[in-house]
Design an enzyme around this catalytic site. Structure first.
Site, PDB file in Angstrom:
ATOM      1  N   ASN A  41     -45.736 -40.801 -13.749  1.00 37.10           N
ATOM      2  CA  ASN A  41     -46.711 -39.871 -13.142  1.00 37.10           C
ATOM      3  C   ASN A  41     -48.013 -39.886 -13.941  1.00 37.10           C
ATOM      4  O   ASN A  41     -49.097 -39.853 -13.374  1.00 37.10           O
ATOM      5  CB  ASN A  41     -46.252 -38.406 -13.147  1.00 37.10           C
ATOM      6  CG  ASN A  41     -44.772 -38.203 -13.201  1.00 37.10           C
ATOM      7  OD1 ASN A  41     -44.102 -38.864 -13.982  1.00 37.10           O
ATOM      8  ND2 ASN A  41     -44.267 -37.317 -12.380  1.00 37.10           N
ATOM      9  N   CYS A  42     -47.858 -39.939 -15.267  1.00 36.31           N
ATOM     10  CA  CYS A  42     -49.033 -39.790 -16.138  1.00 36.31           C
ATOM     11  C   CYS A  42     -49.982 -40.980 -16.011  1.00 36.31           C
ATOM     12  O   CYS A  42     -51.152 -40.887 -16.377  1.00 36.31           O
ATOM     13  CB  CYS A  42     -48.586 -39.609 -17.584  1.00 36.31           C
ATOM     14  SG  CYS A  42     -47.314 -38.355 -17.743  1.00 36.31           S
TER      15      CYS A  42
HETATM   16  P1  FAD Z   1     -40.881 -34.653 -11.950  1.00 36.86           P
HETATM   17  O1  FAD Z   1     -41.234 -35.738 -12.873  1.00 36.86           O
HETATM   18  O2  FAD Z   1     -41.904 -34.180 -10.981  1.00 36.86           O
HETATM   19  O3  FAD Z   1     -39.584 -35.111 -11.153  1.00 36.86           O
HETATM   20  C1  FAD Z   1     -38.951 -34.282 -10.223  1.00 36.86           C
HETATM   21  C2  FAD Z   1     -38.389 -35.125  -9.109  1.00 36.86           C
HETATM   22  O4  FAD Z   1     -37.418 -34.357  -8.418  1.00 36.86           O
HETATM   23  C3  FAD Z   1     -39.428 -35.516  -8.071  1.00 36.86           C
HETATM   24  O5  FAD Z   1     -39.576 -36.913  -7.987  1.00 36.86           O
HETATM   25  C4  FAD Z   1     -38.903 -34.932  -6.758  1.00 36.86           C
HETATM   26  O6  FAD Z   1     -39.066 -35.801  -5.659  1.00 36.86           O
HETATM   27  C5  FAD Z   1     -37.439 -34.736  -7.061  1.00 36.86           C
HETATM   28  N1  FAD Z   1     -36.843 -33.643  -6.283  1.00 36.86           N
HETATM   29  C6  FAD Z   1     -37.291 -32.377  -6.156  1.00 36.86           C
HETATM   30  N2  FAD Z   1     -36.462 -31.649  -5.406  1.00 36.86           N
HETATM   31  C7  FAD Z   1     -35.461 -32.481  -5.030  1.00 36.86           C
HETATM   32  C8  FAD Z   1     -34.305 -32.313  -4.219  1.00 36.86           C
HETATM   33  N3  FAD Z   1     -33.998 -31.130  -3.691  1.00 36.86           N
HETATM   34  N4  FAD Z   1     -33.500 -33.366  -4.040  1.00 36.86           N
HETATM   35  C9  FAD Z   1     -33.790 -34.567  -4.605  1.00 36.86           C
HETATM   36  N5  FAD Z   1     -34.865 -34.786  -5.363  1.00 36.86           N
HETATM   37  C10 FAD Z   1     -35.688 -33.751  -5.584  1.00 36.86           C
HETATM   38  N6  FAD Z   1     -47.741 -34.726 -18.510  1.00 36.86           N
HETATM   39  C11 FAD Z   1     -48.068 -35.048 -19.779  1.00 36.86           C
HETATM   40  O7  FAD Z   1     -47.430 -34.544 -20.706  1.00 36.86           O
HETATM   41  N7  FAD Z   1     -49.072 -35.941 -20.047  1.00 36.86           N
HETATM   42  C12 FAD Z   1     -49.790 -36.531 -19.062  1.00 36.86           C
HETATM   43  O8  FAD Z   1     -50.681 -37.349 -19.320  1.00 36.86           O
HETATM   44  C13 FAD Z   1     -49.486 -36.187 -17.720  1.00 36.86           C
HETATM   45  N8  FAD Z   1     -50.197 -36.731 -16.699  1.00 36.86           N
HETATM   46  C14 FAD Z   1     -49.835 -36.437 -15.413  1.00 36.86           C
HETATM   47  C15 FAD Z   1     -50.550 -37.032 -14.380  1.00 36.86           C
HETATM   48  C16 FAD Z   1     -50.193 -36.759 -13.068  1.00 36.86           C
HETATM   49  C17 FAD Z   1     -50.983 -37.389 -11.951  1.00 36.86           C
HETATM   50  C18 FAD Z   1     -49.106 -35.898 -12.786  1.00 36.86           C
HETATM   51  C19 FAD Z   1     -48.703 -35.601 -11.375  1.00 36.86           C
HETATM   52  C20 FAD Z   1     -48.401 -35.295 -13.808  1.00 36.86           C
HETATM   53  C21 FAD Z   1     -48.763 -35.551 -15.134  1.00 36.86           C
HETATM   54  N9  FAD Z   1     -48.074 -34.965 -16.195  1.00 36.86           N
HETATM   55  C22 FAD Z   1     -48.423 -35.265 -17.490  1.00 36.86           C
HETATM   56  C23 FAD Z   1     -46.986 -33.996 -15.967  1.00 36.86           C
HETATM   57  C24 FAD Z   1     -45.631 -34.675 -16.032  1.00 36.86           C
HETATM   58  O9  FAD Z   1     -45.631 -35.775 -15.193  1.00 36.86           O
HETATM   59  C25 FAD Z   1     -44.563 -33.679 -15.637  1.00 36.86           C
HETATM   60  O10 FAD Z   1     -44.601 -32.611 -16.553  1.00 36.86           O
HETATM   61  C26 FAD Z   1     -43.177 -34.287 -15.645  1.00 36.86           C
HETATM   62  O11 FAD Z   1     -43.099 -35.374 -14.787  1.00 36.86           O
HETATM   63  C27 FAD Z   1     -42.142 -33.237 -15.232  1.00 36.86           C
HETATM   64  O12 FAD Z   1     -40.891 -33.825 -15.154  1.00 36.86           O
HETATM   65  P2  FAD Z   1     -39.776 -33.230 -14.191  1.00 36.86           P
HETATM   66  O13 FAD Z   1     -38.587 -34.107 -14.348  1.00 36.86           O
HETATM   67  O14 FAD Z   1     -39.623 -31.791 -14.413  1.00 36.86           O
HETATM   68  O15 FAD Z   1     -40.386 -33.361 -12.724  1.00 36.86           O
END
Ligand code: FAD
Length: 552
Positions: A41-42
Site C-alpha cells: 500500500n505504501c
Molecule cells: P490493510 O493492509 O488495509 O489490509 C486489510 C485487508 O483486509 C484489505 O485488503 C481488505 O480487502 C481485506 N478485508 C477487509 N474486510 C474483509 C472481509 N470481510 N473479508 C475478506 N477480506 C477483507 N503506513 C505507513 O506506516 N507508512 C506509509 O508510508 C504508508 N503509506 C500508505 C500509502 C497508502 C496509499 C495507503 C493506502 C496506506 C499507507 N499506509 C502507510 C498505511 C498502511 O498501509 C496501513 O496502516 C496498513 O496496511 C494496515 O494494515 P491492515 O492489515 O490493518 O489493513
C-alpha cells in the site's frame, strides 16, 4: 488448531506467516476480499508518479508463494460476511462464483484494515472521484494520469495526499491540495509543518488551507470541485485522502466491543472481547505508548508487529503489545518530516505538563560538503526530563534522528540520556556533537536552570505593551535581513560593553538565529544581574511560528 484470518495484507499476512512458523500442524485459512495479498500500500503513490515503474513490484508476495512456502490456504476474492460466535463459524462468500459457505474456527483473527472516508458530499458519485487503498484504486488513478491529465485536486492534506502531490507534480500535472484544517499533516505540531508548506509552494503545488469541498459538478471535460470558500476548482481527477474508518462491520455485527471512534477493542494480547477472536492493524483501537490513552493509529509498522504478536498469542506464546508510538515519516521531494510519540498539541489537549526545545543543526559536519539543515523539536516532562515526543523536518538525516528518538522514548529515556548518547560520527554522517546530543544539551540545560527559556509563540501572543525587551544578539547584517518586530540589535560580541543599553526594570528576551548565541547572551546577562530568558530555537523558530500565527 484451525485459524481463520480475515484480511490478507499487512496485519493478516504477517500473522499467517508467523503462525505457520510457530505451528506446522495448524490449519490456516486466510481470506482476502481483493485479488491481491500482501501488497505494498505504501508504495502506491510512487507507482502513480513512475518512481516505481513496474506494477508487479508492488506485490510483496503472491498467493502462490504463501501456499507453497507457508502451506497457507489463501482464498482471494473471498469475503467473510458474518461471524457466528456461539457456533465458532464464519459465513464466507466467494466473490467470483457468488457461492456462500461456512467455515469453522478454533481461533479467528480480524485484520480487515480501514476504509478511506467518502462523505456524502453532493456529486461524490460522479466519475473521476477516487480514493486510494489498493492496486485496483491505483490502476484507475494511473490510467487517468496516463490519459493526459492536466489538473488534479487532492482533498485532505495528510501523508497520502502529499505523497500523491509529489508524484503528480513529477508528471507535470497541475496539483491542488485542499485541507479543511489550517494545517497539513495534522499529527504534527503546526509550526513544524511550515517548511513543508513552503516547499509545496516552491514545487508548484497550490495549497488551500481552511477550505473543504462542498459539492462536485460535472462539466464537459471533467469536474468542478466547489469549496465552502466559494472557490471553484476545475479538474479531471479528484483523490480523496481525508482519513480512514476502521472496517468494523464484522466485529459490530458479532457483538464484539468497539470503541466510540470505531476501533475494535482489544486487550494487551490483542484479544477482542471474545477470547477466541483476535484483531490487529488499522481496524483496532490501541494504547498510546506515551500517554496510555486509547487511540487509533493506521500505520503499517504497528499492523505488521501486531500481526506477529497476535499469532504468537494464538499459538500459545503470551506476548504483550506495548502500544503504538505513532512514529511516522513523510518524504516530500528532497524534504523529510518525521515524528514520534506525543505532539505538543496532544499534550496541551490532555492538559499534561511538558517542556520543549528546538534545535536547527546541520545533518552532518558543516565543513563537509553537502550539509543540510534540519529542525528538531523534542518534548519532555518538565521535572523528570523524560522524553515524550519528537518531531523533525528538513533534508537528509531527519529519519535517522527521529528513529533514534523513537527508540529513546521506547526505552523511557530522558533528555539527560540524549546528552550522553554516543552516536556514530564521521564528517559525512554526523557531527561530534550530533543533533540528538545538541537537543539533549539544550533541554538538559533548561531543566538544570542554566538558561531560562521563553517560547517564541508566548512572546508573540503577549500584548505588545506587555512584551519583554526583545534583544537580538545576531550580527547587524543578520538583523537587517529580518528580525522579530520591536527587537533591539546588540551583537553578541559587543554585549558586554553595551550592557547599559538594556533596561534593568524589564524582563529581557534574548535571541539569535538558532538559540546558541542567545544562550551565551542569557548567561552573560544573568550574571550581570538582569532578568533574562533565551527565546527557544531563536529566529528560525520564530519564522516557523510566524507563518502559523501572523502570516495567516
Ligand atoms: P490493510 O493492509 O488495509 O489490509 C486489510 C485487508 O483486509 C484489505 O485488503 C481488505 O480487502 C481485506 N478485508 C477487509 N474486510 C474483509 C472481509 N470481510 N473479508 C475478506 N477480506 C477483507 N503506513 C505507513 O506506516 N507508512 C506509509 O508510508 C504508508 N503509506 C500508505 C500509502 C497508502 C496509499 C495507503 C493506502 C496506506 C499507507 N499506509 C502507510 C498505511 C498502511 O498501509 C496501513 O496502516 C496498513 O496496511 C494496515 O494494515 P491492515 O492489515 O490493518 O489493513
Amino acid at each position: 488448531m484451525k485459524l481463520l484470518i480475515v484480511g490478507g495484507v499487512a496485519g493478516g499476512a504477517s500473522a499467517a506467516a508467523r503462525a505457520r512458523r510457530l505451528s506446522e500442524d495448524a490449519e490456516i485459512i486466510m481470506f482476502e476480499r481483493g485479488p491481491d495479498v500482501s501488497f505494498a500500500n505504501c508504495g502506491l503513490p510512487y507507482y502513480v508518479g513512475g518512481e516505481i515503474a513496474e506494477r508487479k513490484k508492488l506485490l510483496v508476495t503472491t498467493p502462490e508463494l504463501l501456499r507453497t512456502r507457508f502451506k497457507l490456504d489463501v482464498r482471494t476474492r473471498t469475503s467473510v460476511e458474518a461471524i457466528d460466535r456461539s457456533a465458532k463459524k464464519v459465513r464466507v462468500r466467494d466473490l467470483v462464483s457468488g457461492r456462500e459457505y461456512e467455515e469453522a474456527y478454533d481461533k479467528l483473527l480480524l485484520a480487515p484494515g480501514a476504509a478511506p472516508l467518502r462523505p456524502p458530499i453532493p456529486g461524490i458519485e460522479l466519475p473521476g472521484i477516487f480514493t486510494l487503498r489498493n492496486l485496483q484504486d491505483v490502476d484507475r488513478i494511473k490510467e487517468r494520469a496516463d490519459q493526459g491529465l492536466k489538473q488534479v485536486v487532492l482533498l485532505g492534506g495528510g501523508f497520502i495526499s502529499l505523497e500523491l502531490a509529489e508524484n503528480f507534480v513529477r508528471r507535470g500535472i497541475a496539483t491542488t491540495v485542499v485541507e479543511k484544517n489550517n494545517q497539513i499533516l495534522t499529527p504534527f505540531d503546526p509550526e513544524m509543518t511550515t517548511p513543508i508548506v513552503e516547499h509545496l509552494a516552491t514545487k508548484g503545488v497550490t495549497l488551500l488551507l481552511g477550505q473543504a469541498a462542498e459539492s462536485f459538478e460535472q462539466t464537459a471535460d471533467g469536474l468542478i470541485v466547489c469549496l465552502n470558500s466559494g472557490k471553484r476548482l476545475p479538474t479531471q481527477l479528484v483523490v480523496m485522502g481525508i482519513g480512514v474508518r476502521p472496517e468494523n462491520n464484522l466485529a459490530v455485527d458479532a457483538g464484539l466491543e468497539v470503541a466510540p471512534r470505531g476501533g475494535i477493542r482489544v486487550n494487551e494480547f490483542l484479544q477482542t472481547s471474545d477470547p477466541d477472536i483476535y484483531a490487529v492493524g488499522d481496524a483496532i483501537e490501541v494504547k498510546d505508548f506515551v500517554s496510555g490513552d486509547p487511540t487509533q493509529v493506521p500505520l503499517a509498522g504497528p499492523a505488521n508487529r501486531q500481526g506477529r504478536i497476535a499469532a504468537d498469542n494464538i499459538c500459545g506464546r503470551a506476548v504483550k503489545y506495548r502500544g503504538t508510538q505513532g512514529t511516522a515519516i513523510l518524504g516530500f521531494f528532497d524534504k523529510t518530516a518525521a515524528m514520534t510519540g506525543a505532539s505538543e498539541k496532544s499534550l496541551r489537549r490532555a492538559n499534561r505538563p511538558f517542556r520543549k526545545v528546538y534545535v536547527h543543526p546541520a545533518h552532518h559536519a558543516g565543513y563537509y560538503p553537502g550539509a543540510e539543515q534540519m529542525t528538531l523539536k523534542i518534548i519532555f516532562h518538565p521535572e523528570t526530563g523524560k522524553l515524550l515526543g519528537a518531531q523533525g523536518v528538513g533534508g537528509a538525516g531527519v529519519d535517522k534522528r527521529i528513529d533514534v528518538l523513537a527508540v529513546a522514548i521506547q526505552a523511557g529515556m530522558t533528555v539527560f540520556d540524549l546528552e550522553e548518547m554516543e552516536l556514530s560520527y564521521a564528517p559525512q554522517y554526523g557531527s561530534a556533537k550530533d543533533p540528538i546530543n545538541m537537543a539533549g544539551f539544550v533541554a538538559g540545560g533548561l531543566l538544570r536552570g542554566d538558561h531560562p527559556q521563553v517560547d517564541v509563540e508566548e512572546v508573540l501572543a503577549t500584548p505588545e505593551n506587555q512584551r519583554p525587551f526583545i534583544l537580538d544578539v545576531r550580527t547587524v547584517n543578520e538583523f537587517s535581513e529580518g528580525h522579530i518586530p520591536d527587537a533591539v540589535n546588540i551583537p553578541i560580541d559587543e554585549l558586554r560593553s553595551r550592557l547599559g543599553e538594556i533596561p534593568r526594570d524589564r524582563e529581557v528576551a534574548a535571541y539569535c538565529q538558532v538559540g546558541q548565541r542567545g544562550y551565551l547572551a542569557t548567561r552573560i546577562l544573568q550574571q550581570a544581574g538582569l532578568s533574562v530568558s533565551n527565546v527557544g530555537g531563536g529566529y528560525k523558530t520564530y519564522k516557523l511560528w510566524r507563518c502559523q500565527m501572523i502570516d495567516r
